[in-house]
Design a protein around this motif. Structure first.
Motif, PDB file in Angstrom:
ATOM      1  N   UNK A   3      27.346  10.476  47.518  1.00 43.40           N
ATOM      2  CA  UNK A   3      27.366   9.065  47.694  1.00 43.40           C
ATOM      3  C   UNK A   3      26.787   8.501  46.255  1.00 43.40           C
ATOM      4  N   UNK A   4      26.850   7.199  45.921  1.00 42.74           N
ATOM      5  CA  UNK A   4      26.362   6.635  44.871  1.00 42.74           C
ATOM      6  C   UNK A   4      24.785   6.597  44.927  1.00 42.74           C
ATOM      7  N   UNK A   5      24.204   6.294  46.016  1.00 41.97           N
ATOM      8  CA  UNK A   5      22.878   6.402  46.078  1.00 41.97           C
ATOM      9  C   UNK A   5      22.378   7.845  45.911  1.00 41.97           C
ATOM     10  N   UNK A   6      22.916   8.853  46.582  1.00 49.51           N
ATOM     11  CA  UNK A   6      22.395  10.092  46.021  1.00 49.51           C
ATOM     12  C   UNK A   6      22.241  10.489  44.719  1.00 49.51           C
ATOM     13  N   UNK A   7      23.605  10.308  44.305  1.00 50.47           N
ATOM     14  CA  UNK A   7      23.609  10.540  42.678  1.00 50.47           C
ATOM     15  C   UNK A   7      22.564   9.644  41.977  1.00 50.47           C
ATOM     16  N   UNK A 275      31.123   8.920  45.277  1.00 51.08           N
ATOM     17  CA  UNK A 275      32.038   7.998  46.022  1.00 51.08           C
ATOM     18  C   UNK A 275      31.947   6.495  45.452  1.00 51.08           C
ATOM     19  N   UNK A 276      32.450   6.397  44.327  1.00 52.45           N
ATOM     20  CA  UNK A 276      32.521   5.144  43.519  1.00 52.45           C
ATOM     21  C   UNK A 276      33.784   5.061  42.729  1.00 52.45           C
ATOM     22  N   UNK A 343      36.298   4.525  51.324  1.00 50.31           N
ATOM     23  CA  UNK A 343      35.230   5.231  51.373  1.00 50.31           C
ATOM     24  C   UNK A 343      34.617   5.301  50.094  1.00 50.31           C
ATOM     25  N   UNK A 344      34.865   4.476  49.077  1.00 50.18           N
ATOM     26  CA  UNK A 344      34.087   4.542  47.696  1.00 50.18           C
ATOM     27  C   UNK A 344      33.378   3.023  47.476  1.00 50.18           C
ATOM     28  N   UNK A 345      32.198   3.016  46.881  1.00 48.92           N
ATOM     29  CA  UNK A 345      31.807   1.860  46.587  1.00 48.92           C
ATOM     30  C   UNK A 345      32.548   1.392  45.435  1.00 48.92           C
ATOM     31  N   UNK A 346      32.943   0.063  45.658  1.00 47.89           N
ATOM     32  CA  UNK A 346      33.834  -0.375  44.410  1.00 47.89           C
ATOM     33  C   UNK A 346      33.037  -1.352  43.518  1.00 47.89           C
TER      34      UNK A 346
END
Length: 408
Positions: A3-7, A275-276, A343-346
């Motif tokens: 996920x973006x937050x994890x990265x 996931x972006x 499923x990805x943050x756009x």
């Protein structure tokens, strides 16, 4: 897929503030003070005239009016910068200019337009209260007052205050040093005209500019071919002089394999999918003896700039001592529909506007037909952020927008 937050958590966990350095106050602007500066002398340093006029004892002008002016002798003149002490006697006036020290016993300055402007004898048509038009010693800053706080961002006012209290240098948190290098056999320098199959190196220029805009001290390295040994040599040269390293080049395929091979043994670099969209394929790790945070981005400048905005800019801002490293988020109504990959943050570039009737934000999506379009990113002053569970957003739907006022 991470996920973006994890990265982001991994990236920001690598933030390190550079060691404080002492710089001239003229070079401290925009940086954060690493020390508390306490004034050792008053400001102003002496009682002084605030305007051009006459230094007087206010009690000598009681009752002065147009009908009954008070007449007193003018016994001298004090220019700005005078170091000659002068004592005022009762019933006397001394001509002064703004910034001139007041003579002893004077407690006010009467403006010239309250008088007849006499040089030997003065007729005063209007009296003044005690302390009128006088800058008292220490009324701005007293010895022991804090002139600049630790962790305060130094602006023009702070520079002026430091100079006023006699400081010519300040201990500051320096700008993080960000190095950017582009990798690819297809790349040529801007001075050359690209041949068949070649493209100009735009990415390193764009990312370097973005790093400078974020507040970093930047360096753009020479172009590197897709060769593991050449890239490794370039990276080893850059690491000792960098707090952040950004490599723009192939992340996958044969060229990507050469890039990955270059980092073997230099540290831990994680090649992953996040996931972006755009920019899901990227790399991040810490290289060299100082564990320098290192990013690997695709070579397309538009994608690299979005990745920089999401991942690198917050890291630079933390290095500058900012407690909140993110762009300001605002809510806005869409003027056109947008879509995002499931499923990805756009991250969709957009232009924020104000609705005249309500003052609310509107956002106009830009370049939604292709994330590679650099021109639409140049027109954007915000990034529309669509959560992972949102694939379509319609006209007038409220969305979050990362406001980028320095762009577009």
């Amino acid at each position: 897929m991470r996920s973006v937050d994890e990265q982001l958590s991994r990236v920001l966990g690598a933030a390190v503030r550079p060691a404080p350095v002492r710089v001239a106050i003229s070079d401290a602007q925009g940086l954060r003070s690493a020390e508390e500066v306490v004034a050792s002398r008053p400001l102003p340093g002496f009682d002084q005239a605030a305007i051009d006029g006459y230094a007087v004892r206010s009690v000598d002008l009681v009752g002065a009016s147009e009908a009954e002016p008070v007449s007193i002798p003018v016994v001298g003149e004090i220019p700005a910068g005078s170091r000659q002490p002068l004592r005022l006697q009762p019933g006397q006036a001394v001509r002064v200019v703004a910034g001139a020290p007041l003579p002893t016993l004077a407690d006010a300055v009467v403006p010239a337009d309250h008088t007849d402007g006499g040089t030997a004898r003065l007729r005063v048509h209007r009296g003044v209260p005690s302390a009128a038009f006088v800058r008292r010693i220490g009324e701005d800053v007293q010895p022991g007052d804090v002139a600049v706080r630790r962790d305060q961002v130094v602006g023009a006012t702070q520079v002026g205050l430091l100079a006023a209290v006699g400081r010519d240098k300040l201990l500051v948190l320096p700008r993080p040093r960000v190095a950017v290098v582009s990798v690819g056999d297809e790349l040529v320098e801007l001075a050359r005209t690209p041949g068949a199959g070649q493209v100009a190196d735009v990415c390193s220029y764009a990312v370097t500019a973005a790093a400078r805009e974020a507040g970093a001290e930047t360096s753009r390295a020479r172009l590197v071919r897709s060769d593991a040994r050449e890239l490794r040599a370039a990276v080893e040269d850059l690491l000792p002089f960098s707090e952040v390293l950004v490599v723009c080049g192939a992340v996958a395929g044969k060229a990507g394999a050469e890039v990955r091979a270059a980092f073997d043994g230099l540290g831990e670099l994680d090649f992953t999918r996040v996931a972006m969209h755009p920019g899901s394929t990227q790399g991040f790790g810490r290289l060299g003896a100082d564990a320098v945070p290192t990013f690997l981005f695709p070579s397309h400048p538009a994608t690299a700039l979005v990745l920089f905005e999401v991942m690198v800019r917050p890291l630079i801002r933390l290095g500058l001592g900012r407690t909140d490293p993110y762009r300001r988020m605002v809510t806005a109504r869409l003027t056109a529909p947008v879509s995002s990959t499931p499923g990805r943050r756009g991250y969709v570039r957009g232009r924020l506007l104000r609705e005249q009737a309500t003052g609310d934000y509107l956002v106009q999506p830009l370049g939604i037909s292709g994330t590679h379009l650099l021109s639409s990113l140049a027109d954007a002053n915000g990034l529309i952020v669509l959560p992972e569970d949102v694939t379509d957003a319609s006209v007038d739907q409220v969305v979050g927008v990362a406001f980028m006022p320095s762009r577009g």
